[in-house]
Design a protein around this motif. Structure first.
Motif, PDB file in Angstrom:
ATOM      1  N   GLU A   1       0.810  -1.213   0.000  1.00  0.00           N
ATOM      2  CA  GLU A   1       0.000   0.000   0.000  1.00  0.00           C
ATOM      3  C   GLU A   1       0.846   1.268   0.000  1.00  0.00           C
ATOM      4  O   GLU A   1       0.536   2.246  -0.694  1.00  0.00           O
ATOM      5  CB  GLU A   1      -0.914  -0.006   1.240  1.00  0.00           C
ATOM      6  CG  GLU A   1      -1.925   1.119   1.290  1.00  0.00           C
ATOM      7  CD  GLU A   1      -2.975   0.974   0.199  1.00  0.00           C
ATOM      8  OE1 GLU A   1      -3.090  -0.128  -0.366  1.00  0.00           O
ATOM      9  OE2 GLU A   1      -3.673   1.957  -0.075  1.00  0.00           O
ATOM     10  N   GLU A   2       1.951   1.251   0.705  1.00  0.00           N
ATOM     11  CA  GLU A   2       2.789   2.455   0.800  1.00  0.00           C
ATOM     12  C   GLU A   2       3.426   2.782  -0.548  1.00  0.00           C
ATOM     13  O   GLU A   2       3.440   3.942  -0.977  1.00  0.00           O
ATOM     14  CB  GLU A   2       3.867   2.239   1.862  1.00  0.00           C
ATOM     15  CG  GLU A   2       4.750   3.461   2.080  1.00  0.00           C
ATOM     16  CD  GLU A   2       5.794   3.227   3.146  1.00  0.00           C
ATOM     17  OE1 GLU A   2       6.652   4.115   3.302  1.00  0.00           O
ATOM     18  OE2 GLU A   2       5.763   2.161   3.809  1.00  0.00           O
ATOM     19  N   VAL A   3       3.972   1.746  -1.242  1.00  0.00           N
ATOM     20  CA  VAL A   3       4.589   1.970  -2.546  1.00  0.00           C
ATOM     21  C   VAL A   3       3.545   2.452  -3.560  1.00  0.00           C
ATOM     22  O   VAL A   3       3.793   3.322  -4.373  1.00  0.00           O
ATOM     23  CB  VAL A   3       5.281   0.685  -3.040  1.00  0.00           C
ATOM     24  CG1 VAL A   3       5.817   0.874  -4.454  1.00  0.00           C
ATOM     25  CG2 VAL A   3       6.394   0.286  -2.090  1.00  0.00           C
ATOM     26  N   ARG A   4       2.318   1.850  -3.457  1.00  0.00           N
ATOM     27  CA  ARG A   4       1.262   2.251  -4.387  1.00  0.00           C
ATOM     28  C   ARG A   4       0.926   3.729  -4.245  1.00  0.00           C
ATOM     29  O   ARG A   4       0.717   4.440  -5.255  1.00  0.00           O
ATOM     30  CB  ARG A   4       0.018   1.411  -4.130  1.00  0.00           C
ATOM     31  CG  ARG A   4      -1.086   1.608  -5.194  1.00  0.00           C
ATOM     32  CD  ARG A   4      -2.267   0.730  -4.894  1.00  0.00           C
ATOM     33  NE  ARG A   4      -2.963   1.175  -3.711  1.00  0.00           N
ATOM     34  CZ  ARG A   4      -3.877   2.164  -3.712  1.00  0.00           C
ATOM     35  NH1 ARG A   4      -4.172   2.777  -4.841  1.00  0.00           N
ATOM     36  NH2 ARG A   4      -4.467   2.528  -2.599  1.00  0.00           N
ATOM     37  N   LYS A   5       0.877   4.254  -2.994  1.00  0.00           N
ATOM     38  CA  LYS A   5       0.567   5.663  -2.781  1.00  0.00           C
ATOM     39  C   LYS A   5       1.651   6.554  -3.385  1.00  0.00           C
ATOM     40  O   LYS A   5       1.358   7.601  -3.974  1.00  0.00           O
ATOM     41  CB  LYS A   5       0.420   5.944  -1.292  1.00  0.00           C
ATOM     42  CG  LYS A   5      -0.833   5.339  -0.681  1.00  0.00           C
ATOM     43  CD  LYS A   5      -0.911   5.637   0.809  1.00  0.00           C
ATOM     44  CE  LYS A   5      -2.165   5.000   1.409  1.00  0.00           C
ATOM     45  NZ  LYS A   5      -2.256   5.237   2.880  1.00  0.00           N
TER      46      LYS A   5
ATOM     47  N   LYS B   1       4.467  12.442 -11.025  1.00  0.00           N
ATOM     48  CA  LYS B   1       4.000  13.417 -12.026  1.00  0.00           C
ATOM     49  C   LYS B   1       3.719  12.781 -13.384  1.00  0.00           C
ATOM     50  O   LYS B   1       2.861  13.260 -14.130  1.00  0.00           O
ATOM     51  CB  LYS B   1       5.060  14.509 -12.216  1.00  0.00           C
ATOM     52  CG  LYS B   1       5.139  15.473 -11.068  1.00  0.00           C
ATOM     53  CD  LYS B   1       6.090  16.608 -11.385  1.00  0.00           C
ATOM     54  CE  LYS B   1       6.120  17.617 -10.247  1.00  0.00           C
ATOM     55  NZ  LYS B   1       7.029  18.745 -10.536  1.00  0.00           N
ATOM     56  N   GLU B   2       4.434  11.704 -13.699  1.00  0.00           N
ATOM     57  CA  GLU B   2       4.228  11.108 -15.008  1.00  0.00           C
ATOM     58  C   GLU B   2       2.806  10.572 -15.144  1.00  0.00           C
ATOM     59  O   GLU B   2       2.150  10.791 -16.184  1.00  0.00           O
ATOM     60  CB  GLU B   2       5.233   9.980 -15.217  1.00  0.00           C
ATOM     61  CG  GLU B   2       5.109   9.323 -16.586  1.00  0.00           C
ATOM     62  CD  GLU B   2       6.129   8.228 -16.784  1.00  0.00           C
ATOM     63  OE1 GLU B   2       6.942   8.022 -15.871  1.00  0.00           O
ATOM     64  OE2 GLU B   2       6.101   7.590 -17.850  1.00  0.00           O
ATOM     65  N   LEU B   3       2.309   9.877 -14.060  1.00  0.00           N
ATOM     66  CA  LEU B   3       0.961   9.347 -14.113  1.00  0.00           C
ATOM     67  C   LEU B   3      -0.060  10.482 -14.169  1.00  0.00           C
ATOM     68  O   LEU B   3      -1.047  10.426 -14.910  1.00  0.00           O
ATOM     69  CB  LEU B   3       0.702   8.451 -12.896  1.00  0.00           C
ATOM     70  CG  LEU B   3      -0.677   7.760 -12.836  1.00  0.00           C
ATOM     71  CD1 LEU B   3      -0.910   6.930 -14.083  1.00  0.00           C
ATOM     72  CD2 LEU B   3      -0.797   6.919 -11.580  1.00  0.00           C
ATOM     73  N   GLU B   4       0.200  11.528 -13.398  1.00  0.00           N
ATOM     74  CA  GLU B   4      -0.704  12.685 -13.414  1.00  0.00           C
ATOM     75  C   GLU B   4      -0.765  13.315 -14.806  1.00  0.00           C
ATOM     76  O   GLU B   4      -1.845  13.704 -15.282  1.00  0.00           O
ATOM     77  CB  GLU B   4      -0.220  13.720 -12.392  1.00  0.00           C
ATOM     78  CG  GLU B   4      -1.133  14.922 -12.255  1.00  0.00           C
ATOM     79  CD  GLU B   4      -0.606  15.923 -11.240  1.00  0.00           C
ATOM     80  OE1 GLU B   4      -1.145  17.032 -11.191  1.00  0.00           O
ATOM     81  OE2 GLU B   4       0.353  15.571 -10.506  1.00  0.00           O
ATOM     82  N   ALA B   5       0.396  13.395 -15.466  1.00  0.00           N
ATOM     83  CA  ALA B   5       0.425  13.969 -16.818  1.00  0.00           C
ATOM     84  C   ALA B   5      -0.370  13.108 -17.794  1.00  0.00           C
ATOM     85  O   ALA B   5      -1.069  13.618 -18.681  1.00  0.00           O
ATOM     86  CB  ALA B   5       1.871  14.109 -17.290  1.00  0.00           C
TER      87      ALA B   5
ATOM     88  N   VAL C   1       3.648   5.864  -5.961  1.00  0.00           N
ATOM     89  CA  VAL C   1       3.561   5.805  -7.430  1.00  0.00           C
ATOM     90  C   VAL C   1       2.419   6.687  -7.936  1.00  0.00           C
ATOM     91  O   VAL C   1       2.530   7.368  -8.965  1.00  0.00           O
ATOM     92  CB  VAL C   1       3.385   4.345  -7.897  1.00  0.00           C
ATOM     93  CG1 VAL C   1       3.117   4.284  -9.396  1.00  0.00           C
ATOM     94  CG2 VAL C   1       4.614   3.526  -7.538  1.00  0.00           C
ATOM     95  N   LEU C   2       1.287   6.660  -7.197  1.00  0.00           N
ATOM     96  CA  LEU C   2       0.150   7.476  -7.611  1.00  0.00           C
ATOM     97  C   LEU C   2       0.476   8.960  -7.595  1.00  0.00           C
ATOM     98  O   LEU C   2      -0.146   9.746  -8.323  1.00  0.00           O
ATOM     99  CB  LEU C   2      -1.062   7.196  -6.704  1.00  0.00           C
ATOM    100  CG  LEU C   2      -1.763   5.863  -6.913  1.00  0.00           C
ATOM    101  CD1 LEU C   2      -2.821   5.629  -5.844  1.00  0.00           C
ATOM    102  CD2 LEU C   2      -2.395   5.814  -8.291  1.00  0.00           C
ATOM    103  N   ARG C   3       1.422   9.364  -6.756  1.00  0.00           N
ATOM    104  CA  ARG C   3       1.788  10.780  -6.674  1.00  0.00           C
ATOM    105  C   ARG C   3       2.793  11.182  -7.743  1.00  0.00           C
ATOM    106  O   ARG C   3       3.125  12.346  -7.865  1.00  0.00           O
ATOM    107  CB  ARG C   3       2.360  11.094  -5.280  1.00  0.00           C
ATOM    108  CG  ARG C   3       1.315  11.126  -4.187  1.00  0.00           C
ATOM    109  CD  ARG C   3       1.859  11.792  -2.938  1.00  0.00           C
ATOM    110  NE  ARG C   3       2.964  11.028  -2.358  1.00  0.00           N
ATOM    111  CZ  ARG C   3       2.813  10.113  -1.402  1.00  0.00           C
ATOM    112  NH1 ARG C   3       1.608   9.857  -0.923  1.00  0.00           N
ATOM    113  NH2 ARG C   3       3.848   9.474  -0.921  1.00  0.00           N
TER     114      ARG C   3
END
Length: 670
Positions: free
Chosen positions: A465-469, A475-479, A471-473
């Motif tokens: 769960e910690e690693v997943r949070k 910038k590449e995924l947000e872009a 990764v979600l932050r």
């Protein structure tokens, strides 16, 4: 399709100078004969061709400036061999474009090649004038010396000059054309007025006309360039020869200019006080060829629109004017310091336009890498911005080096009456097909992005769960999420456009059937009620007695153009917006009916409109009958008024005679 007339010209001999002339009219060549310079100028002024093509303007020698000044508005002088210093021979250019050549020493052959090359968009237009015009208003004759009557005449003339200056000033303001005005006051009027108008001769057509021989004289002088300029005939040629750029402009007393390339790199920042339009044009031309001209305010200023039209570039206007905080944030993100606010405003406009196009440009880069055309990226991007789809642009770039084959076509038979409407239908169908292709490309991009997101989500599920949070932050995924949102928004917009075009297509077909059955009357559509629009209608479709006109916006029209419509014998005038009072007065006096479009349920799609024949006939009959009754009532009132005036005058006369009789009696008694 607009008919194009081109004259190819070549020198035959000197003393006197004689020219061979060959005409090209929509695919057909025709020899025009041999002309002296004076006869050639008169011939061009009568025929008003679109282009006069010549292999080199040096053949005109000392008469070049005189020749350019004599060209009618709308006629271009084109040097087909290229601009000075980069010229090619006629024969080599003809070979490049698949044109067969014959005797190179025959002047008529040279004139033929010049006309054919110009018809293919080859060559550079010779620019002799700035986009500025001087208008001088002054008295037409000297008022003479001394005397009370001469003083009165002089004051009258100065008042007429003042009125003419105010009239021209009002027309320019109403047309949204920038200008400066200098005046010389005299006798509570004006001795003269001089306008410096920042527009071309063509833009002033129908607004201001020269006047000679009366009490007031109006003269129009285009501002000549100190040195001749050369501009390519086609936008694609400019794209191929020079770097494509996005230009932001902040107009005003101090003009700000910023330029970025199609990769978002800033390549120019400049600001200058009292910078004329011609200087702005030349400054930008030295940097590259703008495919987009941007502004930071909405609606776009006329100065910016003029620059965009001059370069045949797309105009970028934000949905609403930029806020100061928004511009400051953009400049901070760029990490650049500007010299003044004008440069900052121009840079914000240019970079905002780039950001709007960035997703499409990145998609083009990806496609070009797959096709092995990365070296031609700027050229392909510029063509896509100009309106070509990606496939067409890639094909144009890849085929440019291959020899072209000259297409010789037979004269097209005269199109039937329905041809303009069928052509419009085909155009709409092509646009729908283009949007559907783009829609499919966008769907494919969305599918690929969703697959990428699915893979990332499955990979994230394998971590704690910690690693997943964390990764979600990233910038590449947000872009990527933002990219998907932008693409989905574009997809929705494309669907809206497709639906609207489909409705338009159905409406055009329905109106086409109605008109063919004879139950509807076709209307000749004018955007505004102006001399320029009237000339366009007469030139393109003709204006005959008994025609019905449909005008979108008649605001600003006066008595003169209304009298012209009456002279043309139009049957009726229908408008979408209210008709000015002077126009109503002229039409009412001439018994020419006028209506609002909503009264008759006018059906319109783009440049085509019809009205039901019975509705129009009934409305005209009712209005004419109403006017006849009003005229009879007015004549009756006038007759009764004359009788009443006579009765009053008669009573006064009898009273006067009675008083005189009394006075005589008194005189006798005394």
């Amino acid at each position: 399709m607009r008919l194009i007339l081109i004259f190819g010209v070549d020198v035959i001999g000197e003393n006197p100078k004689r020219f061979a002339v060959v005409g090209w009219f929509n695919g057909k060549l025709e020899g025009k004969g041999e002309f002296t310079l004076h006869r050639l100028i008169r011939f061009i002024q009568i025929k008003r061709p679109d282009i006069v093509a010549i292999d080199s303007v040096t053949e005109l020698g000392e008469d070049l400036r005189k020749f350019l000044r004599s060209l009618p508005p709308g006629t271009k002088l084109v040097q087909v061999t290229g601009k000075p210093g980069e010229q090619k021979s006629l024969q080599s250019l003809a070979k490049e474009h698949g044109i067969k050549t014959a005797d190179r020493f025959d002047p008529y052959e040279e004139a033929r090649l010049s006309a054919l090359l110009a018809s293919k968009g080859v060559g550079y237009e010779v620019l002799a004038f700035e986009d500025e015009v001087i208008i001088k208003v002054a008295r037409g004759r000297s008022p003479g010396k001394g005397g009370w009557s001469q003083d009165r005449y002089r004051k009258r003339v100065h008042n007429l000059v003042r009125d003419k200056v105010r009239e021209i000033e009002e027309r320019l303001r109403r047309a949204g054309i920038s200008f400066d005005l200098e005046t010389e006051e005299r006798d509570y009027g004006l001795a003269r007025g001089e306008f410096r108008v920042y527009a071309s001769r063509e833009e002033l057509a129908g607004l201001v006309s020269p006047m000679h021989g009366g009490d007031v004289e109006v003269r129009i002088y285009p501002v000549e360039r100190a040195e001749l300029g050369f501009a390519p005939l086609k936008g694609e040629e400019a794209i191929r020869e020079r770097r494509s750029i996005i230009v932001g402009i902040d107009p005003g007393i101090t003009v700000g200019i910023a330029a970025v390339d199609l990769n978002g790199r800033i390549i120019a920042l400049h600001s200058e006080r009292n910078m004329p339009v011609g200087e702005v044009f030349r400054f930008i031309s030295e940097i590259g060829h703008p495919v987009i001209v941007a502004t930071d305010v909405s609606p776009a200023p006329g100065f910016v629109e003029k620059i965009a039209r001059s370069f045949k570039a797309q105009l970028f206007v934000p949905r609403e004017s930029f806020r100061v905080e928004e511009k400051n944030e953009l400049l901070r993100n760029l990490g650049i310091t500007v010299e003044d606010d004008h440069q900052g405003d121009a840079l914000a406009a240019a970079y905002k336009a780039y950001l709007r196009l960035k997703p499409k440009l990145e998609h083009i880069d990806a496609r070009l890498r797959e096709a092995g055309l990365s070296k031609k990226a700027d050229e392909v991007k510029a063509l896509v911005i100009q309106g070509y789809n990606l496939g067409e642009a890639m094909q144009m770039v890849s085929l440019r080096e291959r020899p072209k084959v000259e297409e010789e076509r037979e004269d097209e038979r005269k199109a039937p009456d329905l041809e303009p409407y069928l052509r419009r239908i085909r155009e709409l169908e092509r646009r729908i097909e283009m949007l559907e292709n783009e829609n499919r490309e966008l769907k494919e991009i969305i599918r690929e992005q969703r697959e990428t997101i699915g893979k990332l989500e499955r990979k994230i599920a394998d971590y704690d769960e910690e690693v997943r949070k964390k990764v979600l932050r990233e910038k590449e995924l947000e872009a990527k999420v933002k990219r998907i949102e932008a693409l989905e928004r574009q997809l929705r917009e494309a669907k809206v456009i497709i639906e609207r075009l489909g409705r338009d297509l159905v409406q055009v077909k329905r109106m086409n059937v109605v008109e063919a059955r004879g139950s509807a009357v076709p209307l000749k559509v004018m955007e505004v009620l102006s001399w320029h629009e009237l000339e366009r209608i007469e030139r393109e479709v003709g204006l005959r007695k008994g025609d019905v006109l449909f005008v979108i916006n008649p605001a600003g029209a006066g008595r003169a153009i209304a009298e012209k419509l009456v002279e043309k014998g139009i049957r009726a005038l229908i408008t979408e917006k209210p008709i000015p009072g002077p126009v109503k007065a002229v039409l009412r006096e001439a018994h020419v009916p006028f209506f609002m479009g909503e009264e008759l349920d006018v059906k319109r799609v783009d440049d085509f409109a019809v009205v039901e024949r019975k509705t129009l006939e009934d409305a005209i009959e009712r209005l004419l009958r109403k006017w006849e009754e009003e005229d009879r009532e007015r004549e009756a009132e006038k007759f009764l008024r004359l009788i009443e005036e006579y009765r009053i005058e008669r009573a006064k006369e009898l009273e006067r005679k009675a008083l005189e009789e009394i006075e005589r009696k008194r005189a006798k008694e005394t």
